[in-house]
Motif scaffolding. Structure first.
Motif, PDB file in Angstrom:
ATOM      1  N   UNK A 137       0.774  -1.361  -0.056  1.00  0.00           N
ATOM      2  CA  UNK A 137       0.149   0.111   0.135  1.00  0.00           C
ATOM      3  C   UNK A 137       0.875   1.181   0.127  1.00  0.00           C
ATOM      4  N   UNK A 138       2.022   1.234   0.450  1.00  0.00           N
ATOM      5  CA  UNK A 138       3.054   2.340   0.382  1.00  0.00           C
ATOM      6  C   UNK A 138       3.693   2.632  -0.928  1.00  0.00           C
ATOM      7  N   UNK A 139       3.435   3.623  -1.472  1.00  0.00           N
ATOM      8  CA  UNK A 139       3.953   3.837  -2.788  1.00  0.00           C
ATOM      9  C   UNK A 139       5.295   4.118  -2.892  1.00  0.00           C
ATOM     10  N   UNK A 140       6.265   4.327  -1.856  1.00  0.00           N
ATOM     11  CA  UNK A 140       7.427   4.463  -2.027  1.00  0.00           C
ATOM     12  C   UNK A 140       8.089   3.079  -1.869  1.00  0.00           C
ATOM     13  N   UNK A 141       7.530   2.234  -1.025  1.00  0.00           N
ATOM     14  CA  UNK A 141       7.930   0.599  -0.984  1.00  0.00           C
ATOM     15  C   UNK A 141       7.871   0.220  -2.212  1.00  0.00           C
ATOM     16  N   UNK A 142       6.421   0.316  -2.925  1.00  0.00           N
ATOM     17  CA  UNK A 142       6.133  -0.401  -4.057  1.00  0.00           C
ATOM     18  C   UNK A 142       7.105   0.203  -5.089  1.00  0.00           C
ATOM     19  N   UNK A 143       7.553   1.242  -5.256  1.00  0.00           N
ATOM     20  CA  UNK A 143       8.657   1.761  -6.233  1.00  0.00           C
ATOM     21  C   UNK A 143      10.010   1.166  -6.172  1.00  0.00           C
ATOM     22  N   UNK A 144      10.320   1.181  -4.692  1.00  0.00           N
ATOM     23  CA  UNK A 144      11.587   0.547  -4.594  1.00  0.00           C
ATOM     24  C   UNK A 144      11.660  -1.010  -4.735  1.00  0.00           C
ATOM     25  N   UNK A 145      10.719  -1.519  -3.844  1.00  0.00           N
ATOM     26  CA  UNK A 145      10.947  -3.078  -3.595  1.00  0.00           C
ATOM     27  C   UNK A 145      10.033  -4.059  -4.827  1.00  0.00           C
ATOM     28  N   UNK A 146       9.150  -3.254  -5.499  1.00  0.00           N
ATOM     29  CA  UNK A 146       8.208  -3.969  -6.503  1.00  0.00           C
ATOM     30  C   UNK A 146       7.498  -4.845  -5.943  1.00  0.00           C
ATOM     31  N   UNK A 147       7.068  -6.083  -6.903  1.00  0.00           N
ATOM     32  CA  UNK A 147       6.290  -6.984  -6.271  1.00  0.00           C
ATOM     33  C   UNK A 147       7.119  -8.103  -5.646  1.00  0.00           C
ATOM     34  N   UNK A 148       6.094  -8.527  -4.583  1.00  0.00           N
ATOM     35  CA  UNK A 148       6.673  -9.846  -3.918  1.00  0.00           C
ATOM     36  C   UNK A 148       6.981 -10.792  -4.978  1.00  0.00           C
ATOM     37  N   UNK A 149       8.138 -11.812  -4.890  1.00  0.00           N
ATOM     38  CA  UNK A 149       8.601 -12.662  -6.032  1.00  0.00           C
ATOM     39  C   UNK A 149       7.197 -13.694  -6.419  1.00  0.00           C
ATOM     40  N   UNK A 150       6.703 -14.133  -5.296  1.00  0.00           N
ATOM     41  CA  UNK A 150       5.831 -15.168  -5.248  1.00  0.00           C
ATOM     42  C   UNK A 150       4.499 -14.775  -6.193  1.00  0.00           C
ATOM     43  N   UNK A 151       4.471 -13.344  -6.497  1.00  0.00           N
ATOM     44  CA  UNK A 151       3.410 -13.085  -7.285  1.00  0.00           C
ATOM     45  C   UNK A 151       3.588 -12.560  -8.545  1.00  0.00           C
ATOM     46  N   UNK A 152       4.707 -12.773  -8.993  1.00  0.00           N
ATOM     47  CA  UNK A 152       5.393 -12.243 -10.214  1.00  0.00           C
ATOM     48  C   UNK A 152       4.977 -13.412 -11.406  1.00  0.00           C
ATOM     49  N   UNK A 153       5.162 -13.039 -12.749  1.00  0.00           N
ATOM     50  CA  UNK A 153       4.825 -13.928 -13.489  1.00  0.00           C
ATOM     51  C   UNK A 153       6.113 -14.870 -13.806  1.00  0.00           C
ATOM     52  N   UNK A 154       5.812 -16.249 -14.236  1.00  0.00           N
ATOM     53  CA  UNK A 154       6.785 -17.106 -14.748  1.00  0.00           C
ATOM     54  C   UNK A 154       7.462 -16.509 -15.981  1.00  0.00           C
ATOM     55  N   UNK A 155       8.752 -16.286 -16.149  1.00  0.00           N
ATOM     56  CA  UNK A 155       9.354 -15.892 -17.352  1.00  0.00           C
ATOM     57  C   UNK A 155      10.446 -16.836 -17.929  1.00  0.00           C
ATOM     58  N   UNK A 156      10.940 -16.738 -19.138  1.00  0.00           N
ATOM     59  CA  UNK A 156      11.893 -17.638 -19.834  1.00  0.00           C
ATOM     60  C   UNK A 156      13.227 -17.244 -19.173  1.00  0.00           C
ATOM     61  N   UNK A 157      14.204 -17.941 -19.144  1.00  0.00           N
ATOM     62  CA  UNK A 157      15.401 -17.789 -18.701  1.00  0.00           C
ATOM     63  C   UNK A 157      16.359 -17.303 -19.707  1.00  0.00           C
ATOM     64  N   UNK A 158      17.178 -16.484 -19.283  1.00  0.00           N
ATOM     65  CA  UNK A 158      18.100 -15.994 -20.610  1.00  0.00           C
ATOM     66  C   UNK A 158      18.634 -16.855 -21.352  1.00  0.00           C
ATOM     67  N   UNK A 159      18.954 -18.214 -20.953  1.00  0.00           N
ATOM     68  CA  UNK A 159      19.455 -19.125 -21.936  1.00  0.00           C
ATOM     69  C   UNK A 159      18.492 -19.815 -22.800  1.00  0.00           C
TER      70      UNK A 159
END
Length: 432
Positions: free
Chosen positions: A35-57
């Motif tokens: 809920x804190x906009x400063x915290x959201x700007x710096x820390x962004x989304x908690x890891x478990x709530x992020x989408x699955x992404x392809x690896x660089x390789x």
């Protein structure tokens, strides 16, 4: 601060109806936890709530370079030789696919974290992706900018458009079904101007354009971020500066963890620890990061144009020259200083420009209001608590974009771009 009265004027019943159709997401259904906009700007989304992404390789990608301004090879100082060509990154699918250009935010390199995240998101969904540096980055200023004085959006967009054409020409065998465009923060503002240019030049005929957390009034956004540096922070006195305080917190945090690993997941975890930064400390951290970007622009623009404001005219800089004294001097020049000493003189000399208010109108979304109201290809995703927004900005977005505006209740400045809800919405938009 320029008046925003023109934005507050009632535009009639038709506009009111368009405004009411904007997609507003409520806090409960959205589910973003910060809920804190400063915290959201710096820390962004908690890891478990992020989408699955392809690896660089798993991504077929490579860095490339294209010569856009051959004259710069002879004009630039020796220490700029690596950026006489514009570098960019292309992630390529095996066959025919739509291509998305991504424009980075203020001062950002094409391979910055947000650009990398967006590349992985779109590549994983089957798109070719081209990552571009911001026109305010030192590498773009040196290799692709005609005047090396960023801040006048029509010029910045024109430089970007030429760069995009050069990139496309360098890959004639890349099979492209449609062209798309996006950008975040300042890059979103640039994307809007690039889209308008393409309406007449038709080099790409963009099918869809997505603006992620754009500034509406560029001067307001700049002022908001610059003011954060002036925040009064408890625990800082004549013997303890801000950097010592933050470094001490990080040192204790890593000592307790038992290892050193700085990444976005770590920043979120750090803000859940006993060493978490206060609102004032987070505000100053965000403002300081922005001030460093501003200093880079101030220094690079002065140096490339040999204006003598930071680096004395005729001063010989070699690869062994320490740039620290010049950068320290540049740090004292905030964006107001840059606008007054470099941007406005250039604008007035080349375009017979007038007042600061006129410059603001020509460089902000206001200049594109009619175009943005009447095209269905351009959409906006923004946050109600974004740090860069000022009074009247959300109202402008509602009136201008109507149902093409998605307004999230939380996320700060770009802090929720890597939230699964947002990523799904981005992909849905581009898939049409």
């Amino acid at each position: 601060m320029p008046s925003l009265a023109r934005l507050a004027a009632l535009l009639g019943g038709l506009v009111f109806c368009a405004s009411s159709m904007a997609t507003d997401i409520d806090v409960e259904s959205y589910g973003f936890p910060l809920a804190n906009p400063f915290e959201a700007t710096i820390a962004t989304t908690p890891p478990e709530l992020r989408p699955a992404l392809p690896k660089d390789g798993d991504i077929n990608q490579r860095d490339n370079a294209v010569r856009i301004r051959p004259d710069r090879e002879f004009e630039l100082l020796a220490n700029f030789w690596p950026v006489t060509k514009l570098q960019y990154r292309l992630a390529q699918q095996k066959g025919r696919a739509p291509l998305i250009f991504i424009i980075a935010g203020t001062g950002a390199h094409y391979a910055t974290g947000t650009n990398e995240y967006l590349k992985k998101l779109f590549y994983g969904a089957g798109f070719h992706v081209v990552q571009l540096s911001s026109p305010t980055s030192y590498d773009f200023m040196a290799a692709a900018s005609r005047f090396a004085t960023p801040g006048y959006s029509p010029d910045d967009a024109d430089d970007l458009y030429r760069a995009m054409q050069a990139v496309r020409a360098q890959h004639p065998h890349l099979e492209v079904s449609d062209f798309m465009l996006t950008g975040y923060s300042l890059g979103a503002l640039h994307a809007a101007f690039v889209s308008q240019i393409d309406e007449t030049r038709r080099a790409f005929d963009f099918k869809r354009v997505l603006l992620l957390n754009p500034p509406v009034n560029l001067y307001t956004s700049i002022s908001n971020l610059d003011k954060l540096v002036q925040t009064r922070v408890q625990g800082i006195d004549n013997s303890t500066n801000f950097y010592d305080l933050v470094l001490g917190k990080l040192t204790r945090y890593f000592h307790d963890k038992g290892y050193l690993d700085i990444n976005e997941a770590m920043l979120y975890d750090f803000q859940q620890s006993t060493e978490k930064l206060s609102d004032e400390q987070m505000a100053m951290l965000i403002g300081t990061s922005f001030r460093f970007s501003a200093a880079d622009i101030v220094f690079t623009s002065d140096l490339l144009n040999r204006r003598g404001l930071i680096t004395p005219r005729g001063y010989r800089i070699t690869e062994g020259t320490s740039l620290t004294p010049f950068f320290q001097l540049a740090l004292r020049c905030d964006f107001d200083c840059y606008i007054a000493e470099q941007l406005m003189p250039m604008w007035r000399a080349r375009y017979d420009g007038g007042s600061l208010n006129q410059l603001i109108d020509q460089t902000s979304l206001y200049a594109l209001e009619n175009y943005l109201q009447n095209t269905d290809k351009v959409a906006v995703m923004h946050n109600a608590d974004d740090l860069i927004l000022g009074p009247g900005d959300i109202g402008f977005l509602r009136r201008t974009f109507g149902e093409r505006l998605t307004l999230y209740p939380r996320g700060g400045h770009c802090g929720n771009l890597n939230y699964r809800v947002n990523s799904d919405a981005m992909l849905e938009f581009f898939r049409g």
